[in-house]
Design a protein around this motif. Structure first.
Motif, PDB file in Angstrom:
ATOM      1  N   HIS A   1       0.823  -1.209   0.000  1.00 16.89           N
ATOM      2  CA  HIS A   1       0.000   0.000   0.000  1.00 16.89           C
ATOM      3  C   HIS A   1       0.854   1.254   0.000  1.00 16.89           C
ATOM      4  O   HIS A   1       1.858   1.346   0.707  1.00 16.89           O
ATOM      5  CB  HIS A   1      -0.917   0.008   1.234  1.00 16.89           C
ATOM      6  CG  HIS A   1      -2.030  -0.970   1.152  1.00 16.89           C
ATOM      7  ND1 HIS A   1      -2.855  -1.243   2.230  1.00 16.89           N
ATOM      8  CD2 HIS A   1      -2.475  -1.728   0.134  1.00 16.89           C
ATOM      9  CE1 HIS A   1      -3.762  -2.133   1.860  1.00 16.89           C
ATOM     10  NE2 HIS A   1      -3.549  -2.452   0.596  1.00 16.89           N
ATOM     11  N   ASP A   2       0.413   2.251  -0.780  1.00 17.79           N
ATOM     12  CA  ASP A   2       1.141   3.518  -0.811  1.00 17.79           C
ATOM     13  C   ASP A   2       0.872   4.348   0.438  1.00 17.79           C
ATOM     14  O   ASP A   2       1.766   4.955   0.999  1.00 17.79           O
ATOM     15  CB  ASP A   2       0.719   4.338  -2.034  1.00 17.79           C
ATOM     16  CG  ASP A   2       1.149   3.677  -3.328  1.00 17.79           C
ATOM     17  OD1 ASP A   2       0.478   3.882  -4.345  1.00 17.79           O
ATOM     18  OD2 ASP A   2       2.164   2.956  -3.303  1.00 17.79           O
ATOM     19  N   LYS A   3      -0.374   4.405   0.847  1.00 12.57           N
ATOM     20  CA  LYS A   3      -0.748   5.313   1.920  1.00 12.57           C
ATOM     21  C   LYS A   3      -0.682   4.600   3.275  1.00 12.57           C
ATOM     22  O   LYS A   3      -1.171   3.484   3.423  1.00 12.57           O
ATOM     23  CB  LYS A   3      -2.168   5.844   1.702  1.00 12.57           C
ATOM     24  CG  LYS A   3      -2.394   6.538   0.356  1.00 12.57           C
ATOM     25  CD  LYS A   3      -3.736   7.195   0.367  1.00 12.57           C
ATOM     26  CE  LYS A   3      -4.300   7.440  -1.003  1.00 12.57           C
ATOM     27  NZ  LYS A   3      -4.623   6.257  -1.770  1.00 12.57           N
ATOM     28  N   MET A   4      -0.108   5.299   4.236  1.00  9.18           N
ATOM     29  CA  MET A   4      -0.071   4.778   5.599  1.00  9.18           C
ATOM     30  C   MET A   4      -0.404   5.893   6.573  1.00  9.18           C
ATOM     31  O   MET A   4      -0.186   7.074   6.281  1.00  9.18           O
ATOM     32  CB  MET A   4       1.290   4.153   5.918  1.00  9.18           C
ATOM     33  CG  MET A   4       1.603   2.926   5.061  1.00  9.18           C
ATOM     34  SD  MET A   4       3.055   2.014   5.583  1.00  9.18           S
ATOM     35  CE  MET A   4       2.459   1.201   7.071  1.00  9.18           C
ATOM     36  N   TYR A   5      -0.953   5.497   7.730  1.00  6.15           N
ATOM     37  CA  TYR A   5      -1.500   6.462   8.670  1.00  6.15           C
ATOM     38  C   TYR A   5      -1.165   6.045  10.101  1.00  6.15           C
ATOM     39  O   TYR A   5      -1.075   4.858  10.425  1.00  6.15           O
ATOM     40  CB  TYR A   5      -3.031   6.527   8.540  1.00  6.15           C
ATOM     41  CG  TYR A   5      -3.529   6.736   7.129  1.00  6.15           C
ATOM     42  CD1 TYR A   5      -3.707   5.659   6.258  1.00  6.15           C
ATOM     43  CD2 TYR A   5      -3.833   8.009   6.661  1.00  6.15           C
ATOM     44  CE1 TYR A   5      -4.156   5.847   4.970  1.00  6.15           C
ATOM     45  CE2 TYR A   5      -4.291   8.205   5.365  1.00  6.15           C
ATOM     46  CZ  TYR A   5      -4.451   7.126   4.526  1.00  6.15           C
ATOM     47  OH  TYR A   5      -4.898   7.318   3.243  1.00  6.15           O
ATOM     48  N   TRP A   6      -1.079   7.041  10.985  1.00 11.23           N
ATOM     49  CA  TRP A   6      -1.033   6.802  12.427  1.00 11.23           C
ATOM     50  C   TRP A   6      -2.193   7.546  13.079  1.00 11.23           C
ATOM     51  O   TRP A   6      -2.432   8.730  12.796  1.00 11.23           O
ATOM     52  CB  TRP A   6       0.278   7.311  13.031  1.00 11.23           C
ATOM     53  CG  TRP A   6       1.413   6.355  12.925  1.00 11.23           C
ATOM     54  CD1 TRP A   6       2.460   6.402  12.046  1.00 11.23           C
ATOM     55  CD2 TRP A   6       1.638   5.201  13.739  1.00 11.23           C
ATOM     56  NE1 TRP A   6       3.311   5.352  12.261  1.00 11.23           N
ATOM     57  CE2 TRP A   6       2.833   4.602  13.292  1.00 11.23           C
ATOM     58  CE3 TRP A   6       0.956   4.624  14.810  1.00 11.23           C
ATOM     59  CZ2 TRP A   6       3.353   3.449  13.879  1.00 11.23           C
ATOM     60  CZ3 TRP A   6       1.473   3.478  15.383  1.00 11.23           C
ATOM     61  CH2 TRP A   6       2.659   2.903  14.921  1.00 11.23           C
ATOM     62  N   TYR A   7      -2.906   6.816  13.948  1.00 11.40           N
ATOM     63  CA  TYR A   7      -3.995   7.387  14.722  1.00 11.40           C
ATOM     64  C   TYR A   7      -3.683   7.220  16.205  1.00 11.40           C
ATOM     65  O   TYR A   7      -2.982   6.300  16.621  1.00 11.40           O
ATOM     66  CB  TYR A   7      -5.319   6.676  14.431  1.00 11.40           C
ATOM     67  CG  TYR A   7      -5.828   6.849  13.026  1.00 11.40           C
ATOM     68  CD1 TYR A   7      -5.371   6.040  11.996  1.00 11.40           C
ATOM     69  CD2 TYR A   7      -6.794   7.805  12.725  1.00 11.40           C
ATOM     70  CE1 TYR A   7      -5.839   6.184  10.700  1.00 11.40           C
ATOM     71  CE2 TYR A   7      -7.275   7.955  11.434  1.00 11.40           C
ATOM     72  CZ  TYR A   7      -6.788   7.146  10.433  1.00 11.40           C
ATOM     73  OH  TYR A   7      -7.256   7.289   9.153  1.00 11.40           O
ATOM     74  N   GLN A   8      -4.272   8.111  16.990  1.00 13.63           N
ATOM     75  CA  GLN A   8      -4.186   8.006  18.435  1.00 13.63           C
ATOM     76  C   GLN A   8      -5.600   7.905  18.973  1.00 13.63           C
ATOM     77  O   GLN A   8      -6.500   8.638  18.522  1.00 13.63           O
ATOM     78  CB  GLN A   8      -3.485   9.251  19.004  1.00 13.63           C
ATOM     79  CG  GLN A   8      -3.225   9.214  20.483  1.00 13.63           C
ATOM     80  CD  GLN A   8      -2.423  10.409  20.959  1.00 13.63           C
ATOM     81  OE1 GLN A   8      -1.774  11.093  20.164  1.00 13.63           O
ATOM     82  NE2 GLN A   8      -2.464  10.682  22.243  1.00 13.63           N
ATOM     83  N   GLN A   9      -5.808   6.975  19.902  1.00 12.94           N
ATOM     84  CA  GLN A   9      -7.136   6.833  20.482  1.00 12.94           C
ATOM     85  C   GLN A   9      -7.038   6.578  21.968  1.00 12.94           C
ATOM     86  O   GLN A   9      -6.387   5.626  22.411  1.00 12.94           O
ATOM     87  CB  GLN A   9      -7.917   5.688  19.821  1.00 12.94           C
ATOM     88  CG  GLN A   9      -9.368   5.655  20.282  1.00 12.94           C
ATOM     89  CD  GLN A   9     -10.071   4.359  20.044  1.00 12.94           C
ATOM     90  OE1 GLN A   9      -9.448   3.308  19.995  1.00 12.94           O
ATOM     91  NE2 GLN A   9     -11.386   4.419  19.907  1.00 12.94           N
TER      92      GLN A   9
END
Lengths: 115, 111
Positions: free
Chosen positions: A29-37
């Protein structure tokens, strides 16, 4: 089944330590993300990347930094951890496609506790 | 201003009955919508999605309905099972921009 991995799953560290949360995906995958919860709260986007050498800040201001040197790897670093960084960190990835089937997949998350 | 809204923080349903989770959005540029399920201390799991060119998508016990004129989508789970108890997130996306998530609805399925 999503092939996206995060390590460690749980981390307890003292204030002032430098930490790196690892995230890898084998889907190309090209797109990567970091989330905080935080528990019971909404997902906050803190960083994302559209590809190698591309990084952007998300909606929520974060003291962390990220890098994208390889397509499959998107680590997140905290130079000096503080108790306010205690949270769950979720990594995700999504393909860039022509069809609207670009499902985003999440890793299992890292639960970080800073004492 | 929140672009994706899940106005019900929680929902309780009896086992075997239908669960209906709702989601409203404001951005008319959104062209793809997704639902995720999340257990505590785990990452969200993709459930089902729908393109803006459709009004319904079904996968087993899960059906998503999209009403573009009302900017509203809903997730139907039937029959509901105790294992469905989790937090459900609605998400929307416009093109290649990051997904926009709602705040989630906690579903409790009571045996």
């Amino acid at each position: 089944e999503a092939d996206i991995y995060q390590t460690p799953r749980y981390l307890v560290i003292g204030t002032g330590k430098k930490i790196t949360l690892e995230c890898s995906q084998t889907m190309g995958h090209d797109k990567m993300y970091w989330y905080q919860q935080d528990p019971g709260m909404e997902l906050h986007l803190i960083h994302y990347s559209y590809g190698v050498n591309s990084t952007e800040k998300g909606d929520l201001s974060s003291e962390s930094t990220v890098s994208r040197i390889r397509t499959e790897h998107f680590p997140l670093t905290l130079e000096s951890a503080r108790p306010s960084h205690t949270s769950q960190y979720l990594c995700a990835s999504r393909a860039t496609g022509q069809e609207r089937t670009d499902t985003q997949y999440f890793g299992p998350g890292t639960r970080l506790t800073v004492l | 201003d929140q672009q994706v809204k899940q106005n019900s923080p929680s929902l309780s349903v009896q086992e075997g009955r239908i669960s209906i989770l709702n989601c409203d959005y404001t951005n008319s540029m959104f062209d793809y919508f997704l639902w995720y399920k999340k257990y505590p201390a785990e990452g969200p799991t993709f459930l089902i999605s729908i393109s803006s060119i459709k009004d319904k998508n079904e996968d087993g016990r899960f059906t998503v309905f999209l009403n573009k004129s009302a900017k509203h989508l809903s997730l139907h789970i039937v029959p509901s099972q105790p294992g469905d108890s989790a937090v459900y997130f609605c998400a929307a996306v416009a093109g290649n921009t990051p997904l926009v998530f709602g705040k989630g609805t906690r579903l409790s399925v009571i045996a």
